[in-house]
Design an enzyme around this catalytic site. Structure first.
Site: not given
Ligand code: PGA
Length: 239
Positions: A70, A131, A133, A138
């Site tokens: 992304d 969550n 995602h 999302e």
């Molecule tokens: P993080 O984020 O690696 O900073 O925990 C992971 C994500 O939100 O996909």
């Protein structure tokens, strides 16, 4: 889905770094799918360390291609908060990858077509949101979406504000281009990393998932044949 638990982030990341190095040595034209966020930072630092210290064979990134999951919309690629900058700082500037071989979703290109033309992703690295995602896919993301423009949800904007913008929500980009779940599922192999207690609930849900649930994006992984979930002891789940 295979689950492996290591003692800590260091050991988990070392396992994946060693695997990636082995794959590059075996196939110098390896196609990697890469993620940003705090989760893969240790992995990237170990890959850099390997590049600097490996000798026989010296790990050669010059023919490796990378596709990131992304990138924000409306952020200059040279801006420190862009995912281009994140990858440059954490990996690309420190190994001999050809910068023309590092790709990010871009409104001007058909990213899924580009991945396909290059033969598809051999190994996709993923993190996971608390969550569930994946990338910017999302809750509510369709299972078959290809690379798409997404509006960041408030929880992600808040998390990013804390992580990168001193808590200032106004500075956080609100839109991003993200590979869709339907893009990611085409990777030949997927490794998802999750570290720390904040990921416990997400990994518990993933462990019990049997089919795709639109309210838990990571559940799309049940439809892939070669997925490894790597967690550390901070993730309080019996595997
Ligand atoms: P993080 O984020 O690696 O900073 O925990 C992971 C994500 O939100 O996909």
């Amino acid at each position: 889905m295979k689950f492996i638990k290591f003692k800590n982030e260091q050991e988990s990341s070392k396992y994946v770094a060693d695997l990636i190095v082995k794959k590059i040595n075996h196939n110098p034209k390896l196609i990697l799918g890469l993620a940003t966020g705090s989760t893969p930072v240790k992995l990237y630092s170990l890959l850099v360390e390997n590049y600097k210290t490996s000798t026989h064979p010296k790990t050669d990134w010059s023919h490796v291609k990378t596709f990131n999951l992304d990138e924000y919309i409306g952020v200059n690629y040279h801006d420190a908060v862009s995912y281009h900058s994140f990858m440059a700082k954490n990996l690309f500037n420190h190994v001999n990858v050809n910068h023309h071989n590092t790709f990010f979703p871009d409104p001007k290109i058909d990213y899924d077509e580009l991945i396909k033309e290059n033969g598809g992703i051999d190994l996709q690295i993923l993190g996971i949101g608390a969550n569930g995602h994946i990338g910017f896919n999302e809750v509510g993301s369709p299972q078959h979406s290809l690379t798409w423009l997404v509006d960041l949800v408030p929880a992600t904007i808040e998390a990013n504000a804390k992580k990168y913008f001193d808590g200032n929500i106004d500075l956080v980009p609100k839109k991003a281009l993200s590979m869709g779940l339907g893009s990611i599922i085409n990777a030949k192999e997927i490794i998802l990393l999750a570290f720390g207690a904040s990921k416990t609930e997400a990994i518990k849900k993933l462990k019990t998932a049997t089919k795709f649930d639109i309210n838990f994006p990571a559940s799309f992984l049940v439809n892939h044949k070669n997925v490894t979930i790597i967690v550390d002891e901070g993730v309080d789940v019996d595997l």
